[in-house]
Scaffold this active site. Structure first.
Site, mmCIF file in Angstrom:
data_model
loop_
_atom_site.group_PDB
_atom_site.id
_atom_site.type_symbol
_atom_site.label_atom_id
_atom_site.label_comp_id
_atom_site.label_asym_id
_atom_site.label_seq_id
_atom_site.Cartn_x
_atom_site.Cartn_y
_atom_site.Cartn_z
ATOM 1 N N LYS A 24 0.834 -1.212 0.000
ATOM 2 C CA LYS A 24 0.000 0.000 0.000
ATOM 3 C C LYS A 24 0.865 1.257 0.000
ATOM 4 O O LYS A 24 0.551 2.239 -0.660
ATOM 5 C CB LYS A 24 -0.952 -0.010 1.188
ATOM 6 C CG LYS A 24 -2.057 -1.066 1.086
ATOM 7 C CD LYS A 24 -2.985 -0.989 2.278
ATOM 8 C CE LYS A 24 -4.153 -1.957 2.147
ATOM 9 N NZ LYS A 24 -3.742 -3.362 2.219
ATOM 10 N N GLU A 84 -3.486 6.743 8.436
ATOM 11 C CA GLU A 84 -4.151 7.764 7.635
ATOM 12 C C GLU A 84 -5.396 8.248 8.352
ATOM 13 O O GLU A 84 -5.911 7.592 9.266
ATOM 14 C CB GLU A 84 -4.487 7.234 6.238
ATOM 15 C CG GLU A 84 -5.448 6.073 6.217
ATOM 16 C CD GLU A 84 -5.631 5.484 4.822
ATOM 17 O OE1 GLU A 84 -4.703 5.586 3.997
ATOM 18 O OE2 GLU A 84 -6.707 4.912 4.569
ATOM 19 N N ARG A 117 -4.963 -7.970 -10.473
ATOM 20 C CA ARG A 117 -5.534 -9.244 -10.929
ATOM 21 C C ARG A 117 -6.968 -8.993 -11.372
ATOM 22 O O ARG A 117 -7.479 -7.882 -11.272
ATOM 23 C CB ARG A 117 -5.531 -10.257 -9.783
ATOM 24 C CG ARG A 117 -6.228 -9.708 -8.528
ATOM 25 C CD ARG A 117 -6.391 -10.720 -7.432
ATOM 26 N NE ARG A 117 -6.702 -10.104 -6.160
ATOM 27 C CZ ARG A 117 -7.898 -9.662 -5.793
ATOM 28 N NH1 ARG A 117 -8.919 -9.735 -6.636
ATOM 29 N NH2 ARG A 117 -8.096 -9.122 -4.607
ATOM 30 N N HIS A 175 -14.864 -5.970 6.585
ATOM 31 C CA HIS A 175 -14.064 -5.274 5.563
ATOM 32 C C HIS A 175 -13.947 -6.066 4.269
ATOM 33 O O HIS A 175 -13.078 -5.783 3.443
ATOM 34 C CB HIS A 175 -12.663 -4.930 6.087
ATOM 35 C CG HIS A 175 -12.659 -4.068 7.315
ATOM 36 N ND1 HIS A 175 -13.017 -2.743 7.289
ATOM 37 C CD2 HIS A 175 -12.372 -4.364 8.614
ATOM 38 C CE1 HIS A 175 -12.937 -2.253 8.515
ATOM 39 N NE2 HIS A 175 -12.554 -3.207 9.328
#
Length: 480
Positions: A115, A199, A291, A234
């Site tokens: 990330k 974040e 992908r 999630h």
């Protein structure tokens, strides 16, 4: 390209094989001990055994997959999704063996697999990002100081992974250290890497992703967006295309941002760029999945394209046969992931034997399926049975078709997410389009669903009894 080995199982293996067969390409299935009699094994032109049931002894063993391709003379490998699909070392090893990897280049997989690496790769392209740090952190004191600077609430996320693991929302300074420790511990356990990044937490986000496709001739397209905000733990359960809230201007801006992300890592093939959308319709880059996505069928239905076919053509070195200006959104599509999970017990896996398994058919209904009646659902893999996809000329029609298709889908022997799908489709927040990633937390109540299912079962039993008594009455009528 004359023969493709599909390095996967279940519905995605069959999905890839269907397109390969349509293109006149032979297919090879690989299977573990648990999948010896699975539908994907029967569907392929040939199949080869690769090991015991645990994926660590079969579907995740690179040498066995490559060896199977060499043994069968396959000149290409399609990884599907999951397993080795985002493993840069696997992509490298496949190429080194002289076999075509149907996916992006190893460098792109590597960059976007982190990330933080992804954010670093795109920061020169003026793409909006959630306020936060651009480096991995393991020091709790340093992380706490950064969090105070950003301002609570904040989100701690594992740098090396996804699927909700190593992710913690921290509302205030007091709970920071305990949540940080838990996030690091979870990240080490899941990915072998305890580094995390921080974040700003977006309070009412929607999860919007953009499908991209790139060839080796300098063409990169976006194929519009998918809304993936209905999630549990999630992880996505319901997806649709297009999103009900994007304006044409925001759609175009997000599409162009996604194209820039792909270009930033010299991308090749099918990929997905994920964004957060806040309540003011501001979007922020999250990550890129290198992908084919589980939810690719909804994009196929609204564009009329076969994404697997485009993947294969790009891998063969062909130029994309379409231009951005050719693409239009046609109608609306919904997808429900049909998991062998019990929505009445917090979506816990519910494996067992499929005593009854009948999939729906009809106009506007597509089922990407990996199981059949009488099969056992193995405990070793992701418990997804199929993807149920519906299409309509507008969103309301796609929703109504989904409700009807769920009603036709008959499964006995294991609990599934089908009743949850009906709950979502009938809920006013979903129907209105006014929902976010907290949909399950805000609206879903297992007890209410159980009461509804009990009532429906009672009504069904009453109707069955009524029909039985009427039949008995007819049988007893005297012969005149």
């Amino acid at each position: 390209m004359k023969k493709i080995l599909v390095a996967n199982r279940g519905e995605i293996a069959i999905r890839v094989m269907k397109t390969a067969k349509k293109m006149g390409i032979k297919t090879v299935a690989v299977y573990s001990a648990a999948d010896r009699n699975a539908p994907h094994v029967k569907f392929a032109d040939e199949a080869i055994y690769i090991g015991e049931a645990p994926s660590s002894q079969s579907y995740l063993v690179m040498d066995k997959i490559i060896g199977a391709a060499q043994t069968t003379g396959a000149d290409a490998i399609h990884p599907g999704y999951g397993f080795l699909s985002e493993n840069a070392n696997f992509a490298e090893a496949v190429t080194a063996a002289g076999i075509t990897f149907i996916g992006p280049r190893p460098d792109a997989i590597r960059v976007m697999g982190s990330k933080l690496g992804a954010k670093d790769a795109v920061k020169a392209y003026n793409i909006p990002m959630v306020p936060g740090v651009d480096k991995a952190i393991t020091d709790v004191a340093e992380a706490k100081a950064i969090s105070k600077e950003i301002g609570f609430p904040i989100l701690i996320k594992a740098s090396a992974g996804g699927g909700g693991k190593g992710m913690r929302i921290v509302q205030n300074e007091e709970e920071f250290e305990s949540q940080m420790d838990r996030a690091i511990s979870e990240a080490v356990s899941a990915f072998g890497d305890g580094s995390v990044f921080i974040e700003k937490y977006v309070g009412s986000p929607r999860h919007i992703e953009v499908q991209v496709m790139a060839d080796s001739h300098g063409n990169t397209l976006h194929l519009f967006e998918r809304e993936c905000s209905v999630q549990r733990r999630h992880q996505k359960v319901v997806e649709e295309a297009p999103s009900s809230v994007l304006t044409p201007e925001i759609r175009e801006a997000m599409g162009q941002a996604a194209v820039k992300v792909a270009q930033a890592c010299n991308y090749l093939g099918a990929g997905t760029v994920e964004f957060l959308l806040d309540e003011n319709l501001n979007f922020y880059f999250l990550e890129m999945n290198t992908r084919l996505q589980v939810e690719h069928p909804v994009t196929e239905l609204i564009t009329g394209l076969d994404l697997v076919e485009l993947q294969i053509r790009v891998a063969r070195g062909e130029e994309l046969p379409i231009k951005q200006a050719d693409l239009k959104i046609l109608g609306h599509a919904m997808e429900l992931r049909v998991y062998a999970e019990d929505p009445l017990t917090d979506f816990s896996p519910n494996v067992g034997k499929l005593e009854v398994y009948q999939i729906p058919v009809g106009d506007g209904i597509r089922v990407d399926n990996g199981f059949e009646q009488g099969m056992d659902v193995p405990i070793y893999y992701d418990p997804m049975l199929s993807k149920l996809i519906t299409y309509g000329k507008n969103r309301d029609e796609a929703i109504q078709r989904m409700i009807e298709a769920i009603d036709q889908y008959k499964v006995e022997g294991v609990a599934t997410t089908l009743p949850f799908g009906t709950f979502v489709m009938e809920h006013e927040a979903f129907r209105s389009g006014n929902f976010d990633t907290h949909f399950v937390k805000k609206y879903y109540d297992a007890e209410s669903l159980k009461a509804k299912l009990d009532t429906e079962a009672e009504i069904a039993a009453y109707i069955a009894l009524k029909h039985y008594l009427e039949d008995q009455k007819v049988l007893r009528l005297p012969i005149s």
